[in-house]
Design a protein around this motif. Structure first.
Motif, PDB file in Angstrom:
ATOM      1  N   THR A 453      17.056  13.801  24.784  1.00 39.34           N
ATOM      2  CA  THR A 453      18.377  13.502  25.435  1.00 39.34           C
ATOM      3  C   THR A 453      19.039  12.530  24.751  1.00 39.34           C
ATOM      4  OG1 THR A 453      16.811  11.456  26.475  1.00 39.34           O
ATOM      5  CG2 THR A 453      16.825  13.892  27.637  1.00 39.34           C
ATOM      6  N   GLU A 454      18.834  11.870  23.612  1.00 36.95           N
ATOM      7  CA  GLU A 454      19.114  11.102  22.733  1.00 36.95           C
ATOM      8  C   GLU A 454      20.737  11.355  22.302  1.00 36.95           C
ATOM      9  OE1 GLU A 454      19.426   8.193  19.433  1.00 36.95           O
ATOM     10  OE2 GLU A 454      17.205   9.026  19.369  1.00 36.95           O
ATOM     11  N   ALA A 455      20.853  12.679  21.874  1.00 37.77           N
ATOM     12  CA  ALA A 455      21.965  13.893  22.236  1.00 37.77           C
ATOM     13  C   ALA A 455      22.785  14.013  22.659  1.00 37.77           C
ATOM     14  CB  ALA A 455      21.473  15.072  21.376  1.00 37.77           C
ATOM     15  N   LEU A 456      22.880  13.766  24.178  1.00 33.63           N
ATOM     16  CA  LEU A 456      23.361  13.613  25.119  1.00 33.63           C
ATOM     17  C   LEU A 456      24.242  12.107  25.097  1.00 33.63           C
ATOM     18  CD1 LEU A 456      21.800  15.310  28.397  1.00 33.63           C
ATOM     19  CD2 LEU A 456      23.561  16.139  26.961  1.00 33.63           C
ATOM     20  N   ASP A 457      23.351  11.015  25.057  1.00 34.20           N
ATOM     21  CA  ASP A 457      24.072  10.276  24.689  1.00 34.20           C
ATOM     22  C   ASP A 457      25.284   9.996  23.624  1.00 34.20           C
ATOM     23  OD1 ASP A 457      22.504   9.114  27.004  1.00 34.20           O
ATOM     24  OD2 ASP A 457      20.924   8.524  25.791  1.00 34.20           O
ATOM     25  N   ASN A 458      24.543  10.465  22.480  1.00 33.72           N
ATOM     26  CA  ASN A 458      25.685  10.528  21.344  1.00 33.72           C
ATOM     27  C   ASN A 458      27.079  11.340  20.917  1.00 33.72           C
ATOM     28  OD1 ASN A 458      24.014   8.235  20.348  1.00 33.72           O
ATOM     29  ND2 ASN A 458      22.755   9.587  19.557  1.00 33.72           N
ATOM     30  N   GLY A 459      26.551  12.191  22.371  1.00 32.05           N
ATOM     31  CA  GLY A 459      27.139  13.424  22.731  1.00 32.05           C
ATOM     32  C   GLY A 459      27.310  14.594  22.035  1.00 32.05           C
ATOM     33  N   ASN A 460      26.404  14.513  21.727  1.00 31.09           N
ATOM     34  CA  ASN A 460      26.491  15.675  20.174  1.00 31.09           C
ATOM     35  C   ASN A 460      25.908  16.476  21.349  1.00 31.09           C
ATOM     36  OD1 ASN A 460      27.233  13.751  17.799  1.00 31.09           O
ATOM     37  ND2 ASN A 460      24.919  13.077  17.674  1.00 31.09           N
ATOM     38  N   ARG A 461      25.625  17.899  20.403  1.00 27.75           N
ATOM     39  CA  ARG A 461      25.366  19.201  20.701  1.00 27.75           C
ATOM     40  C   ARG A 461      23.820  18.900  20.956  1.00 27.75           C
ATOM     41  NH1 ARG A 461      29.432  21.464  23.705  1.00 27.75           N
ATOM     42  NH2 ARG A 461      27.975  23.550  23.289  1.00 27.75           N
ATOM     43  N   VAL A 462      22.817  20.026  22.079  1.00 23.36           N
ATOM     44  CA  VAL A 462      21.540  19.920  21.836  1.00 23.36           C
ATOM     45  C   VAL A 462      21.339  21.044  20.997  1.00 23.36           C
ATOM     46  CG1 VAL A 462      19.565  19.768  23.704  1.00 23.36           C
ATOM     47  CG2 VAL A 462      21.586  18.812  24.267  1.00 23.36           C
ATOM     48  N   ALA A 463      20.350  21.002  20.379  1.00 25.58           N
ATOM     49  CA  ALA A 463      19.415  21.832  19.595  1.00 25.58           C
ATOM     50  C   ALA A 463      19.009  23.042  20.567  1.00 25.58           C
ATOM     51  CB  ALA A 463      18.536  21.402  18.773  1.00 25.58           C
ATOM     52  N   THR A 464      19.644  24.553  20.510  1.00 26.40           N
ATOM     53  CA  THR A 464      19.522  26.060  21.154  1.00 26.40           C
ATOM     54  C   THR A 464      18.132  26.411  20.646  1.00 26.40           C
ATOM     55  OG1 THR A 464      21.322  26.588  20.917  1.00 26.40           O
ATOM     56  CG2 THR A 464      21.629  24.731  22.819  1.00 26.40           C
ATOM     57  N   ASP A 465      17.969  27.396  21.082  1.00 29.25           N
ATOM     58  CA  ASP A 465      17.167  29.418  21.024  1.00 29.25           C
ATOM     59  C   ASP A 465      17.238  29.930  21.936  1.00 29.25           C
ATOM     60  OD1 ASP A 465      15.970  30.158  19.058  1.00 29.25           O
ATOM     61  OD2 ASP A 465      14.101  28.648  18.500  1.00 29.25           O
ATOM     62  N   LEU A 466      16.878  30.875  20.962  1.00 25.00           N
ATOM     63  CA  LEU A 466      16.398  32.218  22.395  1.00 25.00           C
ATOM     64  C   LEU A 466      15.327  32.100  23.311  1.00 25.00           C
ATOM     65  CD1 LEU A 466      17.365  34.947  20.175  1.00 25.00           C
ATOM     66  CD2 LEU A 466      18.889  34.288  21.552  1.00 25.00           C
ATOM     67  N   VAL A 467      15.598  32.110  24.336  1.00 21.77           N
ATOM     68  CA  VAL A 467      14.926  32.049  25.761  1.00 21.77           C
ATOM     69  C   VAL A 467      14.562  32.766  26.736  1.00 21.77           C
ATOM     70  CG1 VAL A 467      14.956  30.106  27.262  1.00 21.77           C
ATOM     71  CG2 VAL A 467      15.703  29.222  25.711  1.00 21.77           C
ATOM     72  N   LYS A 468      13.625  33.843  26.462  1.00 25.03           N
ATOM     73  CA  LYS A 468      13.647  34.383  27.659  1.00 25.03           C
ATOM     74  C   LYS A 468      13.080  34.032  28.992  1.00 25.03           C
ATOM     75  CE  LYS A 468      10.763  37.489  26.910  1.00 25.03           C
ATOM     76  NZ  LYS A 468      10.398  38.473  26.989  1.00 25.03           N
ATOM     77  N   VAL A 469      13.679  34.411  30.245  1.00 26.48           N
ATOM     78  CA  VAL A 469      14.079  34.033  31.524  1.00 26.48           C
ATOM     79  C   VAL A 469      13.130  34.132  31.995  1.00 26.48           C
ATOM     80  CG1 VAL A 469      15.412  34.635  33.692  1.00 26.48           C
ATOM     81  CG2 VAL A 469      17.033  34.458  31.196  1.00 26.48           C
ATOM     82  N   SER A 470      12.342  35.265  31.826  1.00 28.33           N
ATOM     83  CA  SER A 470      11.207  35.245  32.466  1.00 28.33           C
ATOM     84  C   SER A 470       9.699  34.326  32.451  1.00 28.33           C
ATOM     85  CB  SER A 470      10.023  36.568  32.116  1.00 28.33           C
ATOM     86  OG  SER A 470      10.258  36.320  30.729  1.00 28.33           O
ATOM     87  N   GLU A 471      10.099  33.922  30.998  1.00 26.39           N
ATOM     88  CA  GLU A 471       9.588  32.798  31.055  1.00 26.39           C
ATOM     89  C   GLU A 471       9.723  31.510  31.307  1.00 26.39           C
ATOM     90  OE1 GLU A 471       9.135  31.703  26.800  1.00 26.39           O
ATOM     91  OE2 GLU A 471       7.768  33.872  25.779  1.00 26.39           O
ATOM     92  N   VAL A 472      10.671  31.160  32.046  1.00 25.79           N
ATOM     93  CA  VAL A 472      11.736  29.795  32.488  1.00 25.79           C
ATOM     94  C   VAL A 472      10.900  30.201  33.960  1.00 25.79           C
ATOM     95  CG1 VAL A 472      13.431  29.060  33.228  1.00 25.79           C
ATOM     96  CG2 VAL A 472      13.726  29.822  30.805  1.00 25.79           C
ATOM     97  N   PHE A 473      10.964  31.856  34.319  1.00 29.36           N
ATOM     98  CA  PHE A 473      10.854  31.589  35.955  1.00 29.36           C
ATOM     99  C   PHE A 473       9.327  31.892  36.351  1.00 29.36           C
ATOM    100  CE2 PHE A 473      14.707  34.440  37.821  1.00 29.36           C
ATOM    101  CZ  PHE A 473      15.643  33.358  37.015  1.00 29.36           C
ATOM    102  N   GLU A 474       8.876  31.712  34.912  1.00 30.71           N
ATOM    103  CA  GLU A 474       6.579  32.020  35.221  1.00 30.71           C
ATOM    104  C   GLU A 474       6.690  30.493  35.374  1.00 30.71           C
ATOM    105  OE1 GLU A 474       3.238  32.586  35.252  1.00 30.71           O
ATOM    106  OE2 GLU A 474       4.407  31.764  33.336  1.00 30.71           O
ATOM    107  N   SER A 475       6.804  29.621  34.280  1.00 32.46           N
ATOM    108  CA  SER A 475       6.592  27.991  34.107  1.00 32.46           C
ATOM    109  C   SER A 475       6.979  27.506  35.884  1.00 32.46           C
ATOM    110  CB  SER A 475       7.804  27.546  33.140  1.00 32.46           C
ATOM    111  OG  SER A 475       7.318  28.214  32.328  1.00 32.46           O
TER     112      SER A 475
END
Length: 634
Positions: A453-475
């Protein structure tokens, strides 16, 4: 019949006499009382660099015939140490015999002489004393033709435009102009007093520099129009000999204010050095006044002042680009100031005529600049207050971040507790142990994410990647299904395609964004309700995530401040659940970082008891690969 013919002959004779009279007076100023008599229409000018030529010399040597024809430049010699003689032939065809001579430019000294047809001359008398304008009074009998000679000079810049008035018109002219200049002076004075009070209250350096800027510019502007009477000798000082030393203080104090107000030293060090170098040049100009003649130095000053305007504009534009909103008023004020300076320089150089407009417009524009700069200062104070409040609120949010995170950790911990409770009452089995292990894994994942979360404090972009929506929903189903069941709420997950992908940071998307919205939906829903979580393809390149419930909703007042860190929207859930009230702010911070278009629509139970509920939606970027296009088509 004969009487009609006689009348026509008499009328024709009058017309002929008038025509002959006009022909005789060609090239002369014909005086009338209906309007001001512009003497420049027939004047000729002679420059006397020595200042030793007298009216006796002119009359004795008949110099009037040697005066060159006059153009606009001759009427506005500008900066000059010479004295100038002006010759105007006059004819008085009116019944009025008392005439007043007034210059268009108030900071000019002159004497006037009326040379009669017999060669005798008479010096015009001072009728009014203590007025802004030097005024001379002279008697010209009705029907007389005479020559008027005016000797004029100015300690600042020379303008040779004069008018002759009847007494009534003269007083009208003086009153109208004094009223206008008085209003402008009142604006300057009001700004000085207002910002002096603010300076005493705030002890702010910006207001100190504003006061210096306003006082110096106001004094110079008022001296340029000789208002009020006696301004040239305020505080017992004869200011005229010090004008050359005083003028550079106007841009110098303006630069000092701009550096402080726009924070150039911090925000643009290279430009700040240029401003400091420019001020050093102004100091050189002040010292040069000891050695360089006024007419040369003033031309150099004017050119150098234009460079300063360019630097001030660059500082304002760069400040505006970095998001400093008060720069709008600053730049608008600078634009008006620049226009006023151009008018002043053009008039001083004789490139435009001096009249009521060009004489007073530049001080009116600079008074408007003083108002706009004062408004910019007020806007800066408000922005600083808002920034301070938001900084305190953000610090408060960061201080409560641990509460939010522990709230998120409590959800998988409830799974652990439930599994442990069941294991106590039955033989351990692999399924229960897997649930415990998975819940512990979720806790570890959230803890690891806290460090990101330090990236948010410094105004930087959070590192992103490809995320499967089905895995998010399952979690999410694993974490929240037990909570929903405990409150007898149905939790439904839907997506347009089982292989749907989004670009995001998986942990924050799962637990801090969508998880936060689901947690709120459960908290504010009653038994028997349904919560729908859906992912669907939106416009090309985007996936929309929606969380919809039929709970108690949010009031319009609370909804209006839902994103304001100064407002804490925390409230009790339907079963008395307590929240920190800052989860939405954290969720929005992540959506702003790697998503877009967060939208919250809600109808409170007070508005519609049978149709209340909240819908939260936002967009995430989807990969534009061949496979995702194929999935979209499916």
């Amino acid at each position: 019949m004969h009487s009609r013919i006689a009348a026509l002959v008499f009328y024709f004779a009058l017309l002929l006499k008038g025509a002959v009279g006009l022909a005789d007076n060609a090239g002369a100023v014909v005086l009338n009382t209906a309007r001001p008599n512009d003497l420049s229409s027939a004047m000729r000018v002679f420059e006397d660099p020595t200042g030793k030529v007298s009216i006796a010399d002119i009359v004795a040597s008949d110099w009037a015939t040697k005066f060159p024809a006059t153009g606009e430049k001759n009427l506005n010699p500008g900066y000059s140490s010479s004295k100038f003689w002006v010759y105007i032939p006059l004819t008085n065809l009116s019944d009025n015999e008392e005439w007043f001579i007034l210059p268009d430019y108030p900071v000019i000294s002159f004497e006037a002489y009326l040379v009669r047809p017999d060669g005798a001359y008479e010096k015009a008398r001072v009728r009014l004393s203590g007025e802004r304008f030097s005024t001379r009074y002279i008697q010209i009998p009705s029907g007389m033709k005479a020559n008027l000679f005016i000797q004029a000079y100015s300690p600042i810049n020379v303008n040779l435009q004069f008018n002759m008035f009847s007494e009534t018109l003269m007083y009208e002219r003086l009153n109208q102009e004094s009223q206008f200049v008085g209003i402008v002076a009142g604006i300057f004075l009001a700004m000085i007093i207002y910002n002096f009070v603010l300076f005493l209250t705030l002890r702010d350096r910006d207001h100190l520099y504003y006061l210096l800027f306003a006082i110096v510019n106001c004094h110079l502007n008022m001296m340029s129009v000789n208002y009020p009477d006696g301004i040239m000798h305020w505080f017992g000082i004869d200011w005229i000999p010090f004008i050359d030393f005083y003028r550079p203080l106007a841009p110098l104090t303006t630069i000092m204010f701009a550096r402080s107000f726009l924070q150039t030293k911090k925000e643009n060090p290279r430009l700040d050095k240029a401003l400091l170098a420019y001020n050093a040049g102004l100091v050189v100009l002040i010292l040069a006044a000891f050695f360089v003649s006024r007419n040369i130095l003033n031309v150099i000053d004017d050119a150098y002042f234009l460079i300063g305007i360019g630097l001030l504009a660059a500082a304002g534009i760069l400040s505006l680009k970095r998001g400093f909103r008060p720069s709008h008023n600053y730049l608008l004020g600078l634009a008006l100031f620049t226009l006023g300076i151009f008018i002043y320089i053009l008039r001083s150089e004789g490139l435009i005529p001096t009249n009521a407009w060009t004489l007073n417009l530049h001080i009116a524009l600079q008074a408007a600049e003083a108002v706009l700069i004062s408004l910019a200062l007020s806007a800066k104070i408000k922005q600083l207050q808002d920034s301070k409040g938001r900084a305190e609120a953000i610090a408060n949010v960061k201080g409560r971040l641990l509460r939010v995170i522990t709230h998120d950790i409590s959800n998988p911990l409830s799974v652990v507790k439930a599994s442990v409770y069941l294991l106590r009452n039955e033989d351990a089995n692999v399924k229960r142990l897997d649930s415990i292990a998975r819940a512990v894994g979720v806790i570890e994942e959230i803890i690891r994410f806290v460090h990101k979360t330090e990236a948010l404090d410094n105004g930087n972009r959070v590192a992103t990647d490809l995320v499967k929506v089905s895995e998010v929903f399952e979690s999410l189903s694993f974490v929240f299904q037990n909570l929903a069941v405990d409150k007898q709420i149905s939790l439904v997950f839907e997506q347009d395609h089982p292989e749907m992908l989004v670009i995001a940071e998986k942990t924050s998307l799962t637990y801090e964004v969508i998880g936060n919205f689901i947690s709120n939906a459960i908290k504010f829903s009653s038994a028997g309700g349904t919560i729908n979580v859906r992912a669907n393809f939106a416009a090309e390149g985007y996936v929309q995530i929606t969380v919809k419930d039929g709970g108690i909703g949010i009031s319009k007042k609370s909804l209006a401040g839902v994103y304001d860190p100064l407002v804490n929207p925390s409230r009790m859930g339907t079963n008395g659940e307590i929240g920190g009230g800052f989860g939405i702010l954290l969720a929005k911070a992540f959506i702003d970082n790697y998503g877009k278009s967060l939208k919250i629509e809600s109808v409170s139970i007070e508005e519609k008891p049978l149709a209340s509920g909240t819908t939260v939606s936002f967009l995430l970027n989807a990969p534009l690969t061949d496979s995702s296009r194929h999935q979209n088509l499916k």
